[in-house]
Design a protein around this motif. Structure first.
Motif, mmCIF file in Angstrom:
data_model
loop_
_atom_site.group_PDB
_atom_site.id
_atom_site.type_symbol
_atom_site.label_atom_id
_atom_site.label_comp_id
_atom_site.label_asym_id
_atom_site.label_seq_id
_atom_site.Cartn_x
_atom_site.Cartn_y
_atom_site.Cartn_z
ATOM 1 N N LEU A 42 0.830 -1.212 0.000
ATOM 2 C CA LEU A 42 0.000 0.000 0.000
ATOM 3 C C LEU A 42 0.859 1.255 0.000
ATOM 4 O O LEU A 42 0.543 2.246 -0.681
ATOM 5 C CB LEU A 42 -0.935 0.002 1.216
ATOM 6 N N LEU A 43 1.980 1.227 0.766
ATOM 7 C CA LEU A 43 2.883 2.375 0.813
ATOM 8 C C LEU A 43 3.529 2.590 -0.542
ATOM 9 O O LEU A 43 3.635 3.732 -1.027
ATOM 10 C CB LEU A 43 3.949 2.150 1.899
ATOM 11 N N GLN A 44 3.949 1.489 -1.199
ATOM 12 C CA GLN A 44 4.607 1.609 -2.493
ATOM 13 C C GLN A 44 3.631 2.125 -3.551
ATOM 14 O O GLN A 44 3.989 2.969 -4.379
ATOM 15 C CB GLN A 44 5.175 0.233 -2.918
ATOM 16 N N ALA A 98 1.865 6.669 -7.016
ATOM 17 C CA ALA A 98 0.796 7.553 -7.497
ATOM 18 C C ALA A 98 1.141 9.022 -7.350
ATOM 19 O O ALA A 98 0.410 9.885 -7.849
ATOM 20 C CB ALA A 98 -0.498 7.260 -6.741
ATOM 21 N N MET A 99 2.236 9.338 -6.633
ATOM 22 C CA MET A 99 2.626 10.739 -6.404
ATOM 23 C C MET A 99 4.022 10.978 -6.957
ATOM 24 O O MET A 99 4.961 11.324 -6.232
ATOM 25 C CB MET A 99 2.573 11.073 -4.899
ATOM 26 N N GLU A 100 4.209 10.768 -8.265
ATOM 27 C CA GLU A 100 5.510 10.976 -8.894
ATOM 28 C C GLU A 100 5.938 12.433 -8.808
ATOM 29 O O GLU A 100 7.127 12.736 -8.738
ATOM 30 C CB GLU A 100 5.443 10.531 -10.362
ATOM 31 N N ALA A 101 4.958 13.342 -8.818
ATOM 32 C CA ALA A 101 5.292 14.770 -8.755
ATOM 33 C C ALA A 101 5.240 15.304 -7.328
ATOM 34 O O ALA A 101 5.226 16.515 -7.107
ATOM 35 C CB ALA A 101 4.319 15.564 -9.631
ATOM 36 N N GLY A 102 5.261 14.410 -6.343
ATOM 37 C CA GLY A 102 5.203 14.833 -4.948
ATOM 38 C C GLY A 102 3.763 14.947 -4.459
ATOM 39 O O GLY A 102 2.807 14.884 -5.227
ATOM 40 N N GLY A 103 3.606 15.089 -3.165
ATOM 41 C CA GLY A 103 2.267 15.198 -2.586
ATOM 42 C C GLY A 103 2.305 14.961 -1.091
ATOM 43 O O GLY A 103 3.336 15.193 -0.432
ATOM 44 N N ARG A 104 1.168 14.514 -0.550
ATOM 45 C CA ARG A 104 1.070 14.302 0.888
ATOM 46 C C ARG A 104 0.469 12.933 1.156
ATOM 47 O O ARG A 104 -0.573 12.571 0.596
ATOM 48 C CB ARG A 104 0.201 15.371 1.541
ATOM 49 N N LEU A 105 1.166 12.155 2.012
ATOM 50 C CA LEU A 105 0.692 10.843 2.433
ATOM 51 C C LEU A 105 0.260 10.931 3.894
ATOM 52 O O LEU A 105 1.040 11.362 4.746
ATOM 53 C CB LEU A 105 1.791 9.785 2.265
ATOM 54 N N THR A 106 -0.990 10.539 4.170
ATOM 55 C CA THR A 106 -1.524 10.582 5.534
ATOM 56 C C THR A 106 -1.818 9.154 5.986
ATOM 57 O O THR A 106 -2.619 8.450 5.353
ATOM 58 C CB THR A 106 -2.811 11.412 5.609
ATOM 59 N N VAL A 107 -1.132 8.744 7.066
ATOM 60 C CA VAL A 107 -1.312 7.410 7.622
ATOM 61 C C VAL A 107 -1.975 7.572 8.982
ATOM 62 O O VAL A 107 -1.461 8.292 9.844
ATOM 63 C CB VAL A 107 0.026 6.661 7.749
ATOM 64 N N SER A 108 -3.132 6.923 9.170
ATOM 65 C CA SER A 108 -3.867 7.061 10.432
ATOM 66 C C SER A 108 -4.333 5.700 10.913
ATOM 67 O O SER A 108 -4.541 4.781 10.116
ATOM 68 C CB SER A 108 -5.069 7.994 10.259
ATOM 69 N N GLU A 138 -15.451 -3.704 16.997
ATOM 70 C CA GLU A 138 -14.283 -4.438 17.485
ATOM 71 C C GLU A 138 -13.301 -4.703 16.346
ATOM 72 O O GLU A 138 -12.896 -5.830 16.072
ATOM 73 C CB GLU A 138 -14.702 -5.768 18.140
ATOM 74 N N GLU A 139 -12.891 -3.601 15.702
ATOM 75 C CA GLU A 139 -11.929 -3.735 14.621
ATOM 76 C C GLU A 139 -10.982 -2.545 14.621
ATOM 77 O O GLU A 139 -11.320 -1.451 15.094
ATOM 78 C CB GLU A 139 -12.641 -3.840 13.267
ATOM 79 N N ILE A 140 -9.781 -2.798 14.084
ATOM 80 C CA ILE A 140 -8.756 -1.767 13.937
ATOM 81 C C ILE A 140 -8.742 -1.356 12.472
ATOM 82 O O ILE A 140 -8.803 -2.204 11.577
ATOM 83 C CB ILE A 140 -7.376 -2.289 14.365
ATOM 84 N N VAL A 141 -8.680 -0.017 12.231
ATOM 85 C CA VAL A 141 -8.667 0.500 10.870
ATOM 86 C C VAL A 141 -7.360 1.258 10.650
ATOM 87 O O VAL A 141 -7.028 2.167 11.421
ATOM 88 C CB VAL A 141 -9.869 1.434 10.613
ATOM 89 N N ILE A 142 -6.601 0.837 9.614
ATOM 90 C CA ILE A 142 -5.359 1.525 9.228
ATOM 91 C C ILE A 142 -5.595 2.098 7.846
ATOM 92 O O ILE A 142 -5.957 1.375 6.915
ATOM 93 C CB ILE A 142 -4.143 0.566 9.210
ATOM 94 N N SER A 143 -5.443 3.438 7.697
ATOM 95 C CA SER A 143 -5.723 4.115 6.439
ATOM 96 C C SER A 143 -4.458 4.715 5.858
ATOM 97 O O SER A 143 -3.651 5.318 6.582
ATOM 98 C CB SER A 143 -6.770 5.216 6.640
ATOM 99 N N PHE A 144 -4.264 4.556 4.520
ATOM 100 C CA PHE A 144 -3.191 5.179 3.750
ATOM 101 C C PHE A 144 -3.872 6.086 2.722
ATOM 102 O O PHE A 144 -4.483 5.593 1.768
ATOM 103 C CB PHE A 144 -2.335 4.121 3.045
ATOM 104 N N ALA A 145 -3.834 7.408 2.934
ATOM 105 C CA ALA A 145 -4.482 8.373 2.049
ATOM 106 C C ALA A 145 -3.425 9.198 1.339
ATOM 107 O O ALA A 145 -2.586 9.834 1.981
ATOM 108 C CB ALA A 145 -5.420 9.289 2.840
ATOM 109 N N ASP A 146 -3.435 9.183 -0.002
ATOM 110 C CA ASP A 146 -2.467 9.953 -0.778
ATOM 111 C C ASP A 146 -3.193 11.025 -1.575
ATOM 112 O O ASP A 146 -4.413 11.014 -1.710
ATOM 113 C CB ASP A 146 -1.669 9.043 -1.709
#
Length: 726
Positions: free
Chosen positions: A619-621, A626-636, A644-652
């Motif tokens: 997911l990180l790769q 997807a951001m060859e020209a740079g950008g912002r990656l938000t991991v939460s 009763e679940e854990i949520v891990i989000s990768f937002a680009d």
């Protein structure tokens, strides 16, 4: 109360009677009141003027008496003795009983004779009346207190002339002031204003009361001070012959000025006071008479109107009772009263209408029961007003909106408050169909409700108007929820694909890997005998063989879904933090800014750290690519306690994906990268599925993509689940 027909009829007829009667009564009363008031006030003003003339006559008579006494030959003879003069005085008093004494003074102001011989020798030269008389004219003084006789007096004086017309003295007859008050009282008894008991009083120009029925007020009360008025105001009232009342007083006062004559130059005002209540008592009686007549007429009309309204309303009330019984389900035969023709016809029409309504109600109940118990959602929109005219129970469940808040509302209003309904309208394009005269079509749509895809099968048809069947008034929408069916089909298809791919991958990897190993070994053997011409081809062959070997490794991972390592307690946030640290330089080089929002207190999970790290790495790769020209990656990270679940989000903030690309994610060998294999996400989906979790994706072209990994928060160790110990 005033909503009933009887009340309206009663009010109408009473108003028809009351208003004209009131107008006539008020006009008649005020006409008579104006005339009666004018008569009463004119009577009081006339009374005052007559009394003023009476006082004027009284003063003239006194002046005539004093002048007559001054012309007495004995008194005007300087040679007459004191005894002779006194004899003339007594003779004058015996004729004129209003007087009680006479005083004669010489030219020096010394009293030379009087009736009782009590004040002979007194000096009166400083008296105003003496000075006027010494100038040759008769005089009537204002009332004042005389210290000589110790009484309040009004002095009459006249000069005494001898035969040569020389003034030889001043004669002053003294009259009883009570005679002036008696004159006022006698006149009052003969001249009353209306029904009131009035009384007269006399004031001078300074406001001092000089005559009053109550003697204690004479020279003791100032009228101007008592009633906070002035001589000018009293003069204006006297000139205009108007009445006045003063604040806090019930009396009505009228004034008239005493005319001045030679010898009388005082500003005297005669006033008449009458009780206001008694003065206007005739007006009160007149008002009572009008009210009694008005009340009797109104009472008679009320009784007559009540009887008439009952005759008119009673049949209608019985018809209303019958209608009410029908409305509340009481199927009793109505009892009608035979009255006038219109009501009889209405009763017959009502019976026929009830028969037809019962038939229609049976059909309506059956239709409503079917509509409410069906699993299909049914609603209708008016083509002209765009209002929702039908909304069944299934629609309430799907769109989360009560029918009470929907029926009669415009579709745009409901769409503005219910997001699910707005999404449904947009996906089905129902607004466009409202503009068509006649519609009949079926189709399937997909829309997002609560951020989850939903699939519906729609049947849309136009309904003719009940008034005119040629006009299609409503658009009827019947839909069936296919969401669960479509998701099951998708998951089944994906599972079958993965299963086939896994089986194919295992065989393919096994068949290809052995020859590749042999080829690579021989190539390495050739490497020991390097030749300059073969070095370029050698490196290229080795690189391509390694690439094929990597693809085969991915295929083996897909083919082997079981976790290769024993699950152990894993801190997901620490694992992600280490992963970001390892790729920090790579992302910095691409101009990617990393923001992390960690929960901080996620529950512990037991899983294969290497496998879950492989998912996060993929997911990180993908985000970095997807951001060859740079950008912002938000991991939460977050914890949903209810699920009763854990949520891990990768937002680009990368290039994003369209819906077609999102649908194919996880499909083996499908990739949008030039050098990708299309197996990374397939492997990630398989790993998360084995953990009984899910991966959700939201993306918008040109905006960015968010991958959310949902992992069950299972805090039990594997051995605790099976009941075994190490």
């Amino acid at each position: 109360m005033f909503q009933t027909l009887r009340a309206k009829l009663l009010i109408f007829f009473l108003l028809v009677t009351f208003i004209p009667l009131s107008v006539v009564g008020v006009m008649g009363y005020y006409a008579q009141k104006s005339e009666l008031t004018a008569n009463l006030e004119n009577s009081l003003s006339t009374h005052t003027q007559s009394l003023s003339a009476e006082i004027e006559t009284f003063i003239k008579e006194r002046l005539y008496d004093v002048e007559y006494l001054a012309r007495n030959p004995i008194i005007s003879d300087e040679e007459s003795g004191t005894q002779e003069v006194r004899q003339q005085f007594n003779q004058f008093l015996s004729i004129h009983d209003i007087y009680f004494g006479v005083v004669l003074s010489d030219t020096e102001g010394m009293v030379i004779a009087d009736t009782d011989n009590n004040i002979v020798g007194s000096d009166i030269a400083d008296r105003e009346w003496y000075e006027h008389s010494m100038e040759g004219e008769s005089f009537v003084s204002d009332m004042y207190y005389s210290p000589v006789i110790d009484e309040s007096v009004i002095v009459l004086s006249s000069p005494v002339f001898n035969t040569q017309d020389d003034i030889i003295g001043v004669i002053t007859p003294l009259f009883d002031l009570e005679e002036l008050t008696k004159t006022l009282q006698n006149f009052n008894r003969s001249q009353q204003a209306g029904d009131s008991e009035s009384y007269a009083f006399l004031i001078n120009g300074d406001g001092v009361v000089i005559a009053h029925p109550n003697q204690s007020k004479v020279l003791e009360v100032n009228y101007f001070d008592r009633f906070n008025t002035s001589a000018e105001e009293v003069r204006i009232l006297a000139e205009n012959q108007t009445l006045t009342t003063y604040s806090g007083e019930d009396e009505v006062h009228a004034f008239s000025e005493i005319a001045q004559v030679p010898g009388f130059q005082n500003d005297w005002y005669i006033g008449v006071a009458a009780d206001g209540t008694e003065l206007y008592a005739p007006l009160t009686r007149l008002l009572y008479q009008y009210l009694i007549v008005f009340g009797l007429v109104l009472l008679i009309m009320t009784f007559a109107v009540f009887r008439l309204s009952r005759y008119i309303v009673r049949p209608v009330e019985q018809l209303v009772d019958a209608t009410t019984d029908v409305a509340f389900g009481k199927r009793t035969a109505p009892k009608y009263v035979t009255a006038y023709e219109e009501v009889n016809r209405l009763n017959n029409t009502f019976d026929e209408m009830m028969r037809k309504l019962e038939e229609r109600e049976k059909g309506h109940k059956k239709s409503s029961l079917i509509l409410e118990t069906t699993d299909n959602g049914v609603f209708a929109l008016n083509r002209f007003t765009r209002e929702v005219s039908l909304f069944n129970r299934q629609c309430e469940e799907v769109f989360g909106f009560s029918r009470e808040n929907v029926i009669g509302q415009k579709a745009c209003t409901v769409a503005g408050e219910a997001e699910a309904f707005r999404t449904f309208l947009t996906a089905s394009q129902l607004v466009d169909l409202l503009g068509k005269d006649e519609v009949k079509k079926t189709f399937e749509i997909e829309c997002l409700i609560d951020n989850k895809p939903h699939y519906f099968y729609l049947s849309v048809s136009s309904l003719p108007s009940m008034a005119d069947e040629s006009v299609h008034e409503d658009l009827l929408v019947v839909f069936h929820d296919l969401t669960e069916k479509r998701l099951m089909e998708r998951e089944l298809m994906r599972s079958e694909k993965l299963k086939v791919v896994g089986e194919m991958s295992a065989g393919l990897a096994h068949e290809i890997r052995n020859p590749l190993t042999t080829i690579r070994g021989f190539i390495q053997l050739f490497d020991s005998k390097k030749e300059a011409s073969n070095e370029r081809y050698y490196n290229l062959i080795i690189k391509e063989i390694d690439r094929v070997n990597g693809i085969l490794t991915d295929l083996m991972n897909i083919a082997n879904p079981k976790l290769s390592e024993k699950p152990r307690e894993t801190n997901l946030e620490l694992l992600i933090d280490d992963l970001l640290l390892l790729h920090q330089s790579q992302m910095k080089k691409k101009g990617i800014e990393v923001n992390t929002y960690f929960h901080g207190r996620l529950p512990a999970v037991y899983l294969d750290a290497n496998k879950i790290q492989q998912v996060f790495l993929n997911l990180l790769q993908n985000a970095c690519d997807a951001m060859e020209a740079g950008g912002r990656l938000t991991v939460s990270t977050s914890y949903r306690k209810q699920e009763e679940e854990i949520v891990i989000s990768f937002a680009d903030t990368g290039i994003g994906m369209d819906e077609r690309t999102i649908e194919k994610l996880g499909t083996p060998f499908y990739t949008t990268k030039e050098s990708g294999t299309g197996l990374g996400l397939t492997t990630s989906y398989r790993i998360i599925e084995e953990l009984e979790g899910t991966i959700s994706v939201t993306s918008k072209k040109g905006v960015g993509t968010t991958f959310s990994v949902h992992i069950p928060a299972d805090e039990e160790k594997p051995e605790e689940k099976t009941g075994t110990d190490d």
